[in-house]
Design a protein around this motif. Sequence first.
Motif, PDB file in Angstrom:
ATOM      1  N   UNK A   1      28.330  36.109 -10.526  1.00  0.00           N
ATOM      2  CA  UNK A   1      28.710  36.877  -9.342  1.00  0.00           C
ATOM      3  C   UNK A   1      27.582  37.833  -8.943  1.00  0.00           C
ATOM      4  N   UNK A   2      26.952  38.477  -9.924  1.00  0.00           N
ATOM      5  CA  UNK A   2      25.828  39.381  -9.629  1.00  0.00           C
ATOM      6  C   UNK A   2      24.669  38.591  -9.041  1.00  0.00           C
ATOM      7  N   UNK A   3      24.408  37.404  -9.549  1.00  0.00           N
ATOM      8  CA  UNK A   3      23.350  36.556  -8.993  1.00  0.00           C
ATOM      9  C   UNK A   3      23.650  36.203  -7.544  1.00  0.00           C
ATOM     10  N   UNK A   4      24.918  35.880  -7.264  1.00  0.00           N
ATOM     11  CA  UNK A   4      25.311  35.559  -5.889  1.00  0.00           C
ATOM     12  C   UNK A   4      25.153  36.777  -4.988  1.00  0.00           C
ATOM     13  N   UNK A   5      25.515  37.953  -5.487  1.00  0.00           N
ATOM     14  CA  UNK A   5      25.355  39.174  -4.692  1.00  0.00           C
ATOM     15  C   UNK A   5      23.884  39.472  -4.418  1.00  0.00           C
ATOM     16  N   UNK A   6      23.027  39.240  -5.402  1.00  0.00           N
ATOM     17  CA  UNK A   6      21.595  39.431  -5.181  1.00  0.00           C
ATOM     18  C   UNK A   6      21.071  38.471  -4.117  1.00  0.00           C
ATOM     19  N   UNK A   7      21.549  37.228  -4.138  1.00  0.00           N
ATOM     20  CA  UNK A   7      21.133  36.263  -3.119  1.00  0.00           C
ATOM     21  C   UNK A   7      21.592  36.731  -1.739  1.00  0.00           C
ATOM     22  N   UNK A   8      22.812  37.256  -1.690  1.00  0.00           N
ATOM     23  CA  UNK A   8      23.304  37.807  -0.429  1.00  0.00           C
ATOM     24  C   UNK A   8      22.461  39.002  -0.013  1.00  0.00           C
ATOM     25  N   UNK A   9      22.078  39.841  -0.989  1.00  0.00           N
ATOM     26  CA  UNK A   9      21.238  41.001  -0.699  1.00  0.00           C
ATOM     27  C   UNK A   9      19.905  40.606  -0.096  1.00  0.00           C
ATOM     28  N   UNK A  10      19.306  39.545  -0.603  1.00  0.00           N
ATOM     29  CA  UNK A  10      18.032  39.079  -0.066  1.00  0.00           C
ATOM     30  C   UNK A  10      18.194  38.681   1.397  1.00  0.00           C
ATOM     31  N   UNK A  11      19.321  38.073   1.735  1.00  0.00           N
ATOM     32  CA  UNK A  11      19.558  37.657   3.118  1.00  0.00           C
ATOM     33  C   UNK A  11      19.842  38.839   4.036  1.00  0.00           C
ATOM     34  N   UNK A  12      20.587  39.844   3.536  1.00  0.00           N
ATOM     35  CA  UNK A  12      20.976  40.964   4.389  1.00  0.00           C
ATOM     36  C   UNK A  12      19.849  41.957   4.654  1.00  0.00           C
ATOM     37  N   UNK A  13      18.794  41.942   3.853  1.00  0.00           N
ATOM     38  CA  UNK A  13      17.701  42.904   4.008  1.00  0.00           C
ATOM     39  C   UNK A  13      17.011  42.804   5.363  1.00  0.00           C
ATOM     40  N   UNK A  14      16.919  41.607   5.919  1.00  0.00           N
ATOM     41  CA  UNK A  14      16.252  41.427   7.202  1.00  0.00           C
ATOM     42  C   UNK A  14      17.103  41.781   8.406  1.00  0.00           C
ATOM     43  N   UNK A  15      18.360  42.169   8.195  1.00  0.00           N
ATOM     44  CA  UNK A  15      19.253  42.459   9.313  1.00  0.00           C
ATOM     45  C   UNK A  15      18.712  43.549  10.215  1.00  0.00           C
ATOM     46  N   UNK A  16      18.284  44.671   9.643  1.00  0.00           N
ATOM     47  CA  UNK A  16      17.802  45.765  10.487  1.00  0.00           C
ATOM     48  C   UNK A  16      16.567  45.334  11.264  1.00  0.00           C
ATOM     49  N   UNK A  17      15.687  44.548  10.653  1.00  0.00           N
ATOM     50  CA  UNK A  17      14.519  44.049  11.368  1.00  0.00           C
ATOM     51  C   UNK A  17      14.911  43.102  12.487  1.00  0.00           C
ATOM     52  N   UNK A  18      15.924  42.276  12.225  1.00  0.00           N
ATOM     53  CA  UNK A  18      16.390  41.341  13.248  1.00  0.00           C
ATOM     54  C   UNK A  18      17.059  42.066  14.405  1.00  0.00           C
ATOM     55  N   UNK A  19      17.665  43.200  14.135  1.00  0.00           N
ATOM     56  CA  UNK A  19      18.315  43.959  15.191  1.00  0.00           C
ATOM     57  C   UNK A  19      17.316  44.747  16.023  1.00  0.00           C
ATOM     58  N   UNK A  20      16.087  44.869  15.542  1.00  0.00           N
ATOM     59  CA  UNK A  20      15.067  45.581  16.294  1.00  0.00           C
ATOM     60  C   UNK A  20      15.151  47.087  16.161  1.00  0.00           C
ATOM     61  N   UNK A  21      15.899  47.587  15.181  1.00  0.00           N
ATOM     62  CA  UNK A  21      15.996  49.027  14.965  1.00  0.00           C
ATOM     63  C   UNK A  21      15.288  49.351  13.668  1.00  0.00           C
ATOM     64  N   UNK A  22      14.367  50.310  13.727  1.00  0.00           N
ATOM     65  CA  UNK A  22      13.696  50.732  12.502  1.00  0.00           C
ATOM     66  C   UNK A  22      13.593  52.246  12.497  1.00  0.00           C
ATOM     67  N   UNK A  23      13.454  52.797  11.327  1.00  0.00           N
ATOM     68  CA  UNK A  23      13.349  54.240  11.143  1.00  0.00           C
ATOM     69  C   UNK A  23      13.511  54.555   9.674  1.00  0.00           C
ATOM     70  N   UNK A  24      13.653  55.827   9.360  1.00  0.00           N
ATOM     71  CA  UNK A  24      13.808  56.264   7.985  1.00  0.00           C
ATOM     72  C   UNK A  24      15.215  56.810   7.790  1.00  0.00           C
TER      73      UNK A  24
END
Length: 186
Positions: free
Chosen positions: A58-81
């Motif tokens: 389950x943790x491995x699956x969550x990490x795989x999901x985490x790798x996919x979700x990391x690009x969401x903010x970049x895909x939305x075009x919003x960046x900041x700190x």
Amino acid sequence: MGLPSYVVNFDELSDLIKDYLETGIKVDVGNITFSTKDMERLLEDIKGKIQGVNYNDLITALNALGVKLDGLSGNLGISGTQKIYGKMLEVPAVAGEHIIEFTASSNSKLTGITYSQSSWRYEDSWDLVVGEEKLFTQTRTKEYGEHKYFNVFYPIDGVIKFIYNNTSGSSKIVWVDFNILEGVSE
């Protein structure tokens, strides 16, 4: 105080939860990543409570999901700190409004708010005002701390006011964390 609940046939529910966790969660959200450290910590905490579930898978699956979700903010075009600013308010035993104010830097967005209090009374509530716009009105207090996520980040133009409505007139301490995305570029 929470509302009690119970399960009549826990064995049936346990089997359903076990099957659900073993088969995994199928999510396709594109090329997105996020941190799963909090989820991993929670899974470690409940590891021994449900028998027969392989939490490492389950943790491995969550990490795989985490790798996919990391690009969401970049895909939305919003960046900041992302920053969190905490404030505390000592509310005296006086009924009425008690206010925490916070001024965010320009080009910022509110992404969420967390609050907690040292004692709870059902009569009390709170409001959230950003600039001249009231976003939360008479939001009921809870016995335990709570976080409100903004599905759409709210642009900040001026001061944020957390208004604690101490209808009960009881003394307490209120803590508020403002989750702010600073230096936003779209």
